[in-house]
Write a protein that holds these residues in place. Sequence first.
Motif, PDB file in Angstrom:
ATOM      1  N   ILE A  72       0.614   3.980 -42.025  1.00 36.37           N
ATOM      2  CA  ILE A  72       1.172   3.992 -43.224  1.00 36.37           C
ATOM      3  C   ILE A  72       1.419   2.839 -43.681  1.00 36.37           C
ATOM      4  O   ILE A  72       2.355   1.673 -42.928  1.00 36.37           O
ATOM      5  CB  ILE A  72       2.562   4.558 -43.260  1.00 36.37           C
ATOM      6  CG1 ILE A  72       2.375   6.244 -42.866  1.00 36.37           C
ATOM      7  CG2 ILE A  72       3.091   4.854 -44.764  1.00 36.37           C
ATOM      8  CD1 ILE A  72       3.537   7.218 -43.024  1.00 36.37           C
ATOM      9  N   GLY A  73       0.915   1.922 -44.552  1.00 34.76           N
ATOM     10  CA  GLY A  73       1.243   0.845 -45.014  1.00 34.76           C
ATOM     11  C   GLY A  73       1.760   0.800 -46.288  1.00 34.76           C
ATOM     12  O   GLY A  73       1.827   1.712 -47.089  1.00 34.76           O
TER      13      GLY A  73
ATOM     14  N   LEU B 163      -2.573  -4.629 -46.605  1.00 35.15           N
ATOM     15  CA  LEU B 163      -2.720  -3.184 -46.009  1.00 35.15           C
ATOM     16  C   LEU B 163      -3.978  -2.770 -45.638  1.00 35.15           C
ATOM     17  O   LEU B 163      -4.002  -2.135 -44.763  1.00 35.15           O
ATOM     18  CB  LEU B 163      -2.078  -2.482 -47.348  1.00 35.15           C
ATOM     19  CG  LEU B 163      -0.945  -2.827 -47.954  1.00 35.15           C
ATOM     20  CD1 LEU B 163      -0.359  -1.627 -49.119  1.00 35.15           C
ATOM     21  CD2 LEU B 163       0.000  -2.329 -46.924  1.00 35.15           C
ATOM     22  N   LEU B 164      -5.060  -2.953 -46.256  1.00 37.32           N
ATOM     23  CA  LEU B 164      -6.430  -2.725 -45.979  1.00 37.32           C
ATOM     24  C   LEU B 164      -6.584  -3.210 -44.448  1.00 37.32           C
ATOM     25  O   LEU B 164      -7.060  -2.570 -43.631  1.00 37.32           O
ATOM     26  CB  LEU B 164      -7.416  -3.580 -46.631  1.00 37.32           C
ATOM     27  CG  LEU B 164      -7.326  -2.886 -48.145  1.00 37.32           C
ATOM     28  CD1 LEU B 164      -8.545  -3.589 -49.058  1.00 37.32           C
ATOM     29  CD2 LEU B 164      -7.995  -1.287 -48.087  1.00 37.32           C
ATOM     30  N   ALA B 165      -6.107  -4.469 -44.190  1.00 38.46           N
ATOM     31  CA  ALA B 165      -6.605  -4.823 -42.972  1.00 38.46           C
ATOM     32  C   ALA B 165      -5.802  -3.956 -41.954  1.00 38.46           C
ATOM     33  O   ALA B 165      -6.005  -3.903 -40.810  1.00 38.46           O
ATOM     34  CB  ALA B 165      -5.731  -6.358 -42.604  1.00 38.46           C
ATOM     35  N   GLN B 166      -4.714  -3.537 -42.151  1.00 34.73           N
ATOM     36  CA  GLN B 166      -3.950  -2.424 -41.395  1.00 34.73           C
ATOM     37  C   GLN B 166      -4.946  -1.329 -41.041  1.00 34.73           C
ATOM     38  O   GLN B 166      -4.466  -0.707 -40.056  1.00 34.73           O
ATOM     39  CB  GLN B 166      -2.591  -2.262 -41.698  1.00 34.73           C
ATOM     40  CG  GLN B 166      -1.433  -2.824 -41.479  1.00 34.73           C
ATOM     41  CD  GLN B 166      -0.256  -2.233 -42.209  1.00 34.73           C
ATOM     42  OE1 GLN B 166       0.044  -2.449 -43.363  1.00 34.73           O
ATOM     43  NE2 GLN B 166       0.573  -1.567 -41.288  1.00 34.73           N
TER      44      GLN B 166
ATOM     45  N   PHE C 279       6.875  -3.832 -41.724  1.00 38.28           N
ATOM     46  CA  PHE C 279       5.899  -2.668 -42.223  1.00 38.28           C
ATOM     47  C   PHE C 279       4.659  -3.040 -41.786  1.00 38.28           C
ATOM     48  O   PHE C 279       3.643  -2.091 -41.946  1.00 38.28           O
ATOM     49  CB  PHE C 279       5.961  -2.581 -43.794  1.00 38.28           C
ATOM     50  CG  PHE C 279       7.344  -2.094 -44.181  1.00 38.28           C
ATOM     51  CD1 PHE C 279       7.712  -0.783 -43.673  1.00 38.28           C
ATOM     52  CD2 PHE C 279       8.620  -2.807 -44.828  1.00 38.28           C
ATOM     53  CE1 PHE C 279       8.994  -0.338 -44.277  1.00 38.28           C
ATOM     54  CE2 PHE C 279       9.611  -2.272 -45.168  1.00 38.28           C
ATOM     55  CZ  PHE C 279       9.831  -1.087 -44.897  1.00 38.28           C
ATOM     56  N   LEU C 280       4.173  -4.077 -41.182  1.00 37.20           N
ATOM     57  CA  LEU C 280       2.777  -4.314 -40.728  1.00 37.20           C
ATOM     58  C   LEU C 280       2.663  -3.726 -39.343  1.00 37.20           C
ATOM     59  O   LEU C 280       1.796  -3.696 -38.785  1.00 37.20           O
ATOM     60  CB  LEU C 280       2.337  -5.716 -40.655  1.00 37.20           C
ATOM     61  CG  LEU C 280       2.188  -6.372 -42.049  1.00 37.20           C
ATOM     62  CD1 LEU C 280       1.784  -7.784 -41.726  1.00 37.20           C
ATOM     63  CD2 LEU C 280       0.851  -5.489 -42.705  1.00 37.20           C
ATOM     64  N   GLY C 281       4.074  -3.329 -38.473  1.00 35.01           N
ATOM     65  CA  GLY C 281       3.773  -2.705 -37.436  1.00 35.01           C
ATOM     66  C   GLY C 281       4.075  -3.338 -36.318  1.00 35.01           C
ATOM     67  O   GLY C 281       4.254  -2.871 -35.222  1.00 35.01           O
ATOM     68  N   TYR C 282       4.825  -4.571 -36.564  1.00 33.40           N
ATOM     69  CA  TYR C 282       5.216  -5.362 -35.299  1.00 33.40           C
ATOM     70  C   TYR C 282       6.735  -5.084 -35.136  1.00 33.40           C
ATOM     71  O   TYR C 282       7.473  -4.909 -36.230  1.00 33.40           O
ATOM     72  CB  TYR C 282       5.278  -6.910 -35.865  1.00 33.40           C
ATOM     73  CG  TYR C 282       3.882  -7.485 -35.998  1.00 33.40           C
ATOM     74  CD1 TYR C 282       3.118  -7.913 -34.997  1.00 33.40           C
ATOM     75  CD2 TYR C 282       3.128  -7.692 -37.321  1.00 33.40           C
ATOM     76  CE1 TYR C 282       1.825  -8.461 -34.943  1.00 33.40           C
ATOM     77  CE2 TYR C 282       1.793  -8.236 -37.442  1.00 33.40           C
ATOM     78  CZ  TYR C 282       1.299  -8.682 -36.163  1.00 33.40           C
ATOM     79  OH  TYR C 282       0.077  -8.978 -36.339  1.00 33.40           O
TER      80      TYR C 282
END
Lengths: 535, 436, 251, 383
Positions: C88-89, C166-169, D246-249
């Motif tokens: 989820i971004g 977000l796309l890169a995620q 929020f990027l997951g780090y």
Amino acid sequence: MPRTAIVAALLALLCAAAAPAHAAPVDDALAHFTADKFPETDRGIDELVASGAPTAPAVLGALGDGRLLFDPGSHRVYYAEASGALDDAATGARADGVAQGALKKVRLNNGIRSKLAAALGGLDLLSPDRAKRLAAADTAFHTPDPKSLAAIDAALGRETDPAAKAALLQARAAVVATSGAGPEADRLGAIATLTARGDGDALNYVNQAAAAPDASPAVKNAASAAASSIRFTLSLWQALQNAWYGLSLGSVLLLAAIGLAITFGVMGVINMAHGEMVMIGAYTTYLLQDLVAAHAPAWSEASLPIAVPAAFLVAGAIGVGIERTVIRFLYGRPLETLLATWGVSLILQQAVRTAFGPDNRPVSAPRFMAGSFHLGGLEITAGRMWIVVFTLAVFAALQVVLRATPFGLRMRAVTQNRRMASAMGISTGRIDALAFGLGSGIAGIAGVALSQIDNVSPNLGQSYIIDSFMVVVFGGVGNLWGTLVAALGLGIADKFLEPFAGAVLAKIAILVFIVLFIQKRPRGLFALKGRAVEA
Amino acid sequence: MDRFAMNRRQALLGASALAATATLGAPRAFAAGETVKVGVLHSLSGTMAISETTLKDVMLMLIDEQNKKGGVLGQKLEAVVVDPASNWPLFAEKARGLISQDKVAACFGCWTSVSRKSVLPVFKELDNILFYPVQYEGEECERNVFYTGAAPNQQAIPAVDYLMSADGGAVKRWVLAGTDYVYPRTTNKILEAYLKLKGVAAEDIMINYTPFGQSDWQTIVSDIKKFGSAGKKTAVVSTINGDANVPFYKELGNQNIKATDIPVVAFSVGEEELAGMDTKPLVGHLTAWNYFESIDTPENKSFIDRWHAFTKNPKRTTNDPMEAHYIGFNAWVKAVEKAGTFKADPVIDALIGVSVPNLSGGFSTVMPNHHITKPVYIGEIGADGQMNTVWQTPGLVVAQEWSPYLEGSKDLIGDWRKPMSCGNYNVKLGKCGGAA
Amino acid sequence: MTDPVLTSSLLYLDDVRVSFDGYKALRGLSLVLAPNEMRAIIGPNGAGKTTMMDVITGKTRPDEGTVFFGGSVDLTKRDEAEIAELGIGRKFQKPTVFENHSVDTNVALALKAPRGAFATLFGRAARDAREKVDGILRRIRLWDHRARRAGDLSHGQKQWLEIGMLLAQDPKLLLVDEPVAGMTDSETATTAELLREIARDHAVVVVEHDMAFVRDLGVKVTVLHEGAVLAEGPLDRVSADPRVVEVYLGR
Amino acid sequence: MQNHRTFGPRGLVFLAVLLAAAALVPASSLLTPAGSALHLSTYAVTLVGKYLCYALLALSLDLVWGYCGILCLGQGAFFALGGYAMGMYLMRQIGARGSYANPDLPDFMVFLNYHSLPWTWWGFSSFPYAVLMALAVPGALALVFGYFAFRSRVTGVYLSIITQALTYALLLAFFRNEMGFGGNNGLTDFKDILGHDVRSDGTRAALFATSCVALALGYVVAAAVTGSKFGQVTVAIRDAESRVRFLGYRVEHYKTLVFTLSAMMAGMAGALYVPQVGIINPGEFAPANSIEAVIWVAVGGRGTLVGAALGAVLVNWGKTYFTGAFPEYWLFLLGGLFVLVTLFLPQGILGLVDRLTARRRPGPPAERPVAPEEQVLPRPVAE
């Protein structure tokens, strides 16, 4: 010479005030004072009392106050009146023409002071002044001496005032309990009186009553029951006493922190110079007191109350100055305000050190802040009580300013939404300066109160700054009520820990507690919740 | 002037040592000629400035006076004042600077034990002389240090003796209250051993330590009051450090503890501290020192007059460590003249046995243990902030640098005369080098 | 690790309630999103749009209610990093990029790769990372700006960069909060195009005030009001709903 | 993208100067005669050696503050703990040469009536163990403290204040004689290190060289960390923490790791500092010391590793100079310096240098990778 004898002699002396003076014994007695040796002075007191000289009370009073002088050459003794005039100690006649400079003071030590207090105290048991009688009864209670029983009983017979009578009865009970003599009923009565009194001294005397070699089983039982009852009462009072100490420590913390709660909590400035504002308030108090003493000595009692607005203005003005020259360029950069105000604090400290010297400055306590009184088993010192009252008053006043004045409204508007406030025509720069001035001014007021309990030195502020930050952060930044609860809570916790952990460990425990607490509630006790804060 | 040049050079050193190490470091040849430097190593800022600034001033006065008298060995003295800023490592740095850069002949300085401990290795390494003017815990005897303040037996033990005497109130129960650092700890250990030796039971001794700068004394003072209400005459022996004293005494006054009930005898409260207090509630509490401003001798009167003239302040007080510097400085001058040189080693040797007038009308002599003989006075705090002598030792007291009341040091003595030349000679084992 | 499959939807919110100090931000919000669906969320200020996003991304824990992702994962039990790893971004209302990093570093940091502290300390970048970053940079029209400091970009470019991150995620679901606020008209159009492009292979939730932009997107619309869903459906239908009209005009 | 030029030209100059100093200063001090123009006095060597330790401390602080936005007001605590570890080793080396000649116990324990060595002192007669502890104790404290604080998302001012509480609590604890670390006097009067007299010129020169090498190593580690992707993430955390999350780090893992690393560097600085100044006492825990270290970094330029080191050396040299030259007024100068730097040099000296050089160059080349120490930092975001 035993104290009772003195009392008896003094009683005699009072009754025979009109009797003609016997010059020779008085002169012999007074001669002891000129030897400038404590044992001689001691003997001088005994002989003077025994001589029954009419000047004896005046001479003894003068000795106690350090007004008794002697001429090392002629060996004559004089006492100075409050006006400064000299009277001859032997005759009481005015001694004009004696050069004061050539006279030496008769020196005192604690032994002599105690002896004098007992001598004069014995006299006071029959004083027409009720306060003096009460004090004398209290002295008799604290220094129970079987030989004074007669004097106490005599006084009891004449006493009509209920409070003084109760005090005398307690003094009598103390004497009876500690003497280990007297009929059983008398001792049981004494134990009952002491139980009713219920303080540490009473416990001590009751224990002595139980330990008396000839104490009957009934007395022993009554005494041990009384002891455990007193111990229980004492432990309750002790808890209350700790709570009071905590409250008073807490209000000092609050007073020191409350200004910071504005500059740091509301405005977001990490003001490391806050402590120096407190220090400046204390120095203002000192200066003002000196000024009043020099120019209007009649007002010296009032110099402390006058110092409150003065300290507010001085510290507030300096605060405004700092805001206008330094802080206003740093809004939105709280961590940098830390660095700049640290520099400011070094400068202020050194400035005060240069101006006033590095040593402590004396600030004396006005009479209404001196001494202590009892509230049941609670001992409350007047100074501390006034500080608690003062702190709460400052807190209340601040709440009123913030909530009910146009300035407070604008200040809150600016801190909540600077741009919007500015758009509505509020001069945000002016409000910032005034708000910082308000925080600094309150710190200055804190300095007035702290001058009563701490050193007035350039380092004064440093000792409060860390505690103040802890209080504000623990309470929740931006929340004055949080600051209040945090300060009082930490103060009370500290004081309940101190008796068994010691002062240092208590302090460490409090710090560790704050560190742990912030983990649990990262924004303090009363954090504002919701999105707005985190945006 | 010379000094500033020196400092500019140091400045360069620091700034460019990393980049241009090679171009620097020419040592300054010691200019034998007009002036000889004396280091003054007292904190002028930070927590200790309150006590130490006065000592800097008194050194300036003493050096000034000596120069007016023609200096020493025909040379003018020059004070080199630095500010170690109450920072202990900075003390060591400044000491090293004074000795190795400014080439001072001797240093007068330090107040706290930790500052002395910090500079000690430097003085030993660079072989210079430190005059240390403050009463301290003893348990030390170094060749390069002259201890002009009191050892515990020159202050604490006479004070306790006085309180135990009938004159002092025949005290039976003792509170030993101190700030938690080495001087109170050691002094209290010595006193505890001493009191027990005098038959005081363990339950009649209460020991309490508080942190530096303690400002809330409510609990402790009320504990003292409670301890004192057990029916035996009680006294407090206070080794509470400077700053904490004002709030302590204020609390004593507030809780109505009078000197006649529970006298407090303090070892760290002097005229200077009292000047910052309202002393009316404190009248009758005691202090023990080797000098009081109120001591009535011609020497003292002249000293006080000169001090007021020098500082241009007729209210400046004098105190015990000032007298210690007065003695130390005069002893140094005399030793330099005796040795005929400013070099440290001969002066150290010459100092032993030097006897100079103190301010209380007698003479103080530098003993082989590098401590000096002192009279001990017990004074009462008066309403005017002065101490009135109530008792004094019959003669001069010789310092016990190693306390005979402590297990670890009872067999040690210090004697820097040849051939012993040892600071911790074990008399039992007959060898130098400590207890084991 | 995986919970039993409960729903077939990608995102499932049921009766979610959140309150702050007595203020009820969400009062029984329910929402279902299918895989690869694009949804626009509108609503007046204080309707609970951002709080909803906070709940989905794990920033705020709901007081009550269920939130499932991918049919089986309970989002209320996970934190931001875990939820991001699940796919989820989120794009913030205020463009939030790493201003001191170059544009390509910003994208590279977002690239799907091991996220552990030791992995980034000692690990080497994947071989295809460069191409992936370049592809995204072209897609978000920032290829020419790749070496610039992200803080120096214009407001619109920052918005695109954030979308690029977000796309890169490579998430399954993108939450986009007011992507065109403060943009010029041409930038807004480009952004709409960009989002539609993205919606082809990702589920997207767009929160927006700009009705023209929402119309441009041409997707199903959910109207929030006072922390709950007021209406749902195509834009024309919801904008005709009298309750919606009242909420918007009544204010 | 990934920054491969870890050091940059400035870093290389810095390393070269350090290594040259490590070689030349001892040579100048030991091999040239005292009168020679090339000779450096022991005083200068010790002084600069001390500055180098402060520089390493500043570097460690810059790593967490400049590159991760964690303003630690308790960095001095890690420094002091490292110092204590070394001090304990040095105390054990005194052996029976103390005043009381007790072979097992340091002097202060003898007069505090200890009968045996407390467990905390076990192992400290071994040099490797002491060095290990100088790293491990500050590291472990930072790990535990950081893990809990960062997990609970204590940030900004709150974090600064609780780090201050940490060092203040340690200050009070180490003052206590019961702790068994010498109380207020701390540990002093050291004799030998690794069998060499700490007071000899040779040992001093060696300690100086070691400090140079340690600072160089610290710089290499810090530059490698900040130049890696990990470093990019920490800078990202500094600038936009929630975006990183929020990027997951796992932000807390990053912060904890960098905090721990920094604490270990600070511990090493303390361990080198103690044998050079000859004393370690609780005063090193004083919150004021930690604040001063922050100021060194601010003066030199936060987020520029070389700047932090330079700031430490400059401010301390200024302190040495001013406390000697203007003992009565130096606090005005020092305080004024802090105010002026904050107001007019928010990016520190190196920040200013960067701005000036950037202006002279017409726009940076598009492909030039930005080395971390060359970045111009923005003003920090409001907490």
